[in-house]
Design a protein around this motif. Structure first.
Motif, PDB file in Angstrom:
ATOM      1  N   GLU A 228      19.943  72.827  59.198  1.00 39.08           N
ATOM      2  CA  GLU A 228      20.325  71.653  58.301  1.00 39.08           C
ATOM      3  C   GLU A 228      20.811  70.505  59.347  1.00 39.08           C
ATOM      4  O   GLU A 228      21.885  70.843  59.958  1.00 39.08           O
ATOM      5  CB  GLU A 228      21.321  72.178  57.281  1.00 39.08           C
ATOM      6  CG  GLU A 228      21.056  73.186  56.236  1.00 39.08           C
ATOM      7  CD  GLU A 228      22.145  73.442  55.493  1.00 39.08           C
ATOM      8  OE1 GLU A 228      22.819  72.566  55.081  1.00 39.08           O
ATOM      9  OE2 GLU A 228      22.273  74.543  55.101  1.00 39.08           O
ATOM     10  N   GLU A 230      21.941  66.372  60.073  1.00 38.99           N
ATOM     11  CA  GLU A 230      22.501  65.396  59.440  1.00 38.99           C
ATOM     12  C   GLU A 230      22.648  63.976  60.259  1.00 38.99           C
ATOM     13  O   GLU A 230      22.912  64.269  61.501  1.00 38.99           O
ATOM     14  CB  GLU A 230      24.095  65.612  58.799  1.00 38.99           C
ATOM     15  CG  GLU A 230      23.963  66.730  57.851  1.00 38.99           C
ATOM     16  CD  GLU A 230      25.316  67.029  57.371  1.00 38.99           C
ATOM     17  OE1 GLU A 230      26.410  66.541  57.703  1.00 38.99           O
ATOM     18  OE2 GLU A 230      25.435  67.765  56.253  1.00 38.99           O
ATOM     19  N   PHE A 253      24.185  78.768  52.627  1.00 39.98           N
ATOM     20  CA  PHE A 253      23.963  77.426  52.886  1.00 39.98           C
ATOM     21  C   PHE A 253      25.461  76.650  52.865  1.00 39.98           C
ATOM     22  O   PHE A 253      26.299  77.356  52.581  1.00 39.98           O
ATOM     23  CB  PHE A 253      23.080  76.498  51.675  1.00 39.98           C
ATOM     24  CG  PHE A 253      23.731  76.832  50.255  1.00 39.98           C
ATOM     25  CD1 PHE A 253      24.502  75.843  49.710  1.00 39.98           C
ATOM     26  CD2 PHE A 253      23.870  77.791  49.117  1.00 39.98           C
ATOM     27  CE1 PHE A 253      25.127  75.932  48.456  1.00 39.98           C
ATOM     28  CE2 PHE A 253      24.238  78.185  48.252  1.00 39.98           C
ATOM     29  CZ  PHE A 253      25.138  77.011  47.880  1.00 39.98           C
ATOM     30  N   ASP A 301      20.654  63.624  54.947  1.00 37.43           N
ATOM     31  CA  ASP A 301      20.568  65.110  55.282  1.00 37.43           C
ATOM     32  C   ASP A 301      19.022  65.322  55.380  1.00 37.43           C
ATOM     33  O   ASP A 301      18.294  65.057  54.775  1.00 37.43           O
ATOM     34  CB  ASP A 301      21.230  65.608  54.292  1.00 37.43           C
ATOM     35  CG  ASP A 301      22.673  65.410  54.245  1.00 37.43           C
ATOM     36  OD1 ASP A 301      23.364  64.894  55.341  1.00 37.43           O
ATOM     37  OD2 ASP A 301      23.553  65.948  53.231  1.00 37.43           O
ATOM     38  N   PHE A 303      16.360  68.922  56.609  1.00 37.85           N
ATOM     39  CA  PHE A 303      15.897  70.279  56.863  1.00 37.85           C
ATOM     40  C   PHE A 303      14.827  70.207  58.042  1.00 37.85           C
ATOM     41  O   PHE A 303      13.978  69.170  57.783  1.00 37.85           O
ATOM     42  CB  PHE A 303      15.329  70.698  55.799  1.00 37.85           C
ATOM     43  CG  PHE A 303      16.159  71.039  54.468  1.00 37.85           C
ATOM     44  CD1 PHE A 303      17.527  71.678  54.831  1.00 37.85           C
ATOM     45  CD2 PHE A 303      15.630  70.889  53.312  1.00 37.85           C
ATOM     46  CE1 PHE A 303      18.324  71.709  53.726  1.00 37.85           C
ATOM     47  CE2 PHE A 303      16.476  70.947  52.238  1.00 37.85           C
ATOM     48  CZ  PHE A 303      17.875  71.443  52.207  1.00 37.85           C
ATOM     49  N   ASN A 314      16.238  65.798  52.959  1.00 37.07           N
ATOM     50  CA  ASN A 314      17.105  66.544  51.886  1.00 37.07           C
ATOM     51  C   ASN A 314      17.476  65.542  50.708  1.00 37.07           C
ATOM     52  O   ASN A 314      17.021  65.381  49.576  1.00 37.07           O
ATOM     53  CB  ASN A 314      17.982  67.376  52.366  1.00 37.07           C
ATOM     54  CG  ASN A 314      18.795  68.378  51.220  1.00 37.07           C
ATOM     55  OD1 ASN A 314      18.170  68.579  50.316  1.00 37.07           O
ATOM     56  ND2 ASN A 314      19.825  68.505  51.426  1.00 37.07           N
TER      57      ASN A 314
END
Length: 355
Positions: A228, A230, A253, A301, A303, A314
């Motif tokens: 993940e 950002e 998550f 965000d 992936f 995302n």
């Protein structure tokens, strides 16, 4: 130097009310009070607007509701001789130079309050009506990202009417389009509220019913073995992207509790990715922001598939968290912009957008 009057507006009716209190307390603590007269306006969970004057601790812990001055009039609608601003008991009126919403989720991040600000004709921090509403709606936002060519994981959607009337058929349709694990998300909610990871039909049913508590439209996404990532963006037309950070969730998550309460997850800033991937992600963050007509700020965000190395966008958050453990200020700090400078930039961008 004449100080600007800045009104922080916080709280609200959404499920992210408490997040707003934490973000506002942090902004209030860091804003340069030598430059700005800061007025704090809270919105209760049932939608009442009240003026509060006091410490950030009482904003954070929710005591501001009991300490608010109910005799102060807040007016944001220009009408007749009534001035837009805050009218105190002695008749004094403080006009507001900049509105600074710190409202996460529905009624604060979805374009509704931005429409009120447009009517007030007072400059305000952050995205406008269109970008806020599109960014908040995960389903519409996915369609916009598709149009501008940003890669996404496979997804589908349903709504309360279809699901309640054709439950088994809808579950069949979802299972035919996606493989487990499947993530279930309310279309209009942030901060991971109402989101669940499902690994079988029973969990899928429970996850959809949970998400339907928050919205009548549900997005379902293909789960992947993902990192993940950002990125923070800042600007109106000359948009800049911070270096990317990576969240390492303590659970399956990065959920609400982890984001705002226990902070158990760890993170790497900068993310441990190669320079080409870093450049691609920062470029896509700016494309996404411009694609929804963003202004001011957002957090975007992504992936990265651990197996294939593919990058997928995302979502975009047009009013990201500003708590002491939030990624938005942390990523800018590592890029060379401290918390106080972020606030200064956001206020300047708000004023510039109305010129």
């Amino acid at each position: 130097m004449t100080k600007l009057n800045v009104a922080l507006i916080f709280g609200g009716k959404s499920g992210e009310h408490e997040v707003s209190l934490l973000s506002t307390a942090s902004i209030y603590k860091h804003i340069d009070k030598n430059k700005y007269n800061v007025f704090t306006i809270g919105i209760t969970k049932d939608g009442k607007w009240m003026y509060y004057e006091g410490s950030e601790e009482n904003i954070k812990n929710g005591e501001w509701v009991n300490l608010a001055n109910k005799n102060v009039e807040i007016n944001l609608i220009p009408s007749g001789s009534r001035e837009v601003g805050i009218r105190f008991e002695d008749g004094r009126v403080e006009n507001i130079d900049v509105l600074f919403p710190v409202l996460h989720g529905p009624y604060g991040e979805d374009g509704t309050i931005q429409g009120l600000f447009e009517i007030s004709q007072v400059p305000y921090v952050g995205c406008g009506v269109l970008a806020s509403s599109v960014g908040m709606d995960k389903l519409v936002c996915k369609k916009v990202f598709s149009q501008i060519g940003l890669p996404q994981v496979e997804y589908t959607y349903t709504n309360k009417w279809e699901f309640d009337n054709n439950t088994n058929q809808e579950l069949d349709n979802i299972e035919n389009k996606l493989k487990y694990p499947i993530f279930v998300k309310p279309a209009n909610m942030g901060s991971s509220v109402g989101i669940s990871k499902t690994t079988n039909r029973e969990e899928l049913l429970d996850g959809i019913n949970e998400a339907l508590k928050y919205d009548s439209r549900i997005v379902l996404e293909q789960g992947i073995n993902a990192r993940e990532i950002e990125v923070a963006v800042l600007g109106n037309y000359d948009v800049k992207a911070s270096i990317a950070g990576e969240i390492k969730p303590a659970k399956d998550f990065y959920d609400y509790e982890d984001k705002y309460l226990d902070g158990a997850s760890t993170y790497d800033i900068p993310a441990k990715i190669d320079q080409n991937t870093m450049s691609d992600i920062r470029r896509m963050a700016i494309e996404a922001f411009k694609g929804i007509d963003g202004k001011g700020l957002s957090r975007v965000d992504f992936f990265i598939d651990k197996d294939s190395g593919e990058v997928f966008i995302n979502e975009i958050n047009t009013l990201p968290g500003f708590t002491n453990i939030s990624m938005y200020p942390k990523m800018w700090e590592k890029t060379g912009l401290n918390y106080e400078d972020i606030i200064d930039n956001l206020i300047k961008l708000a004023l510039d957008s109305k010129k």
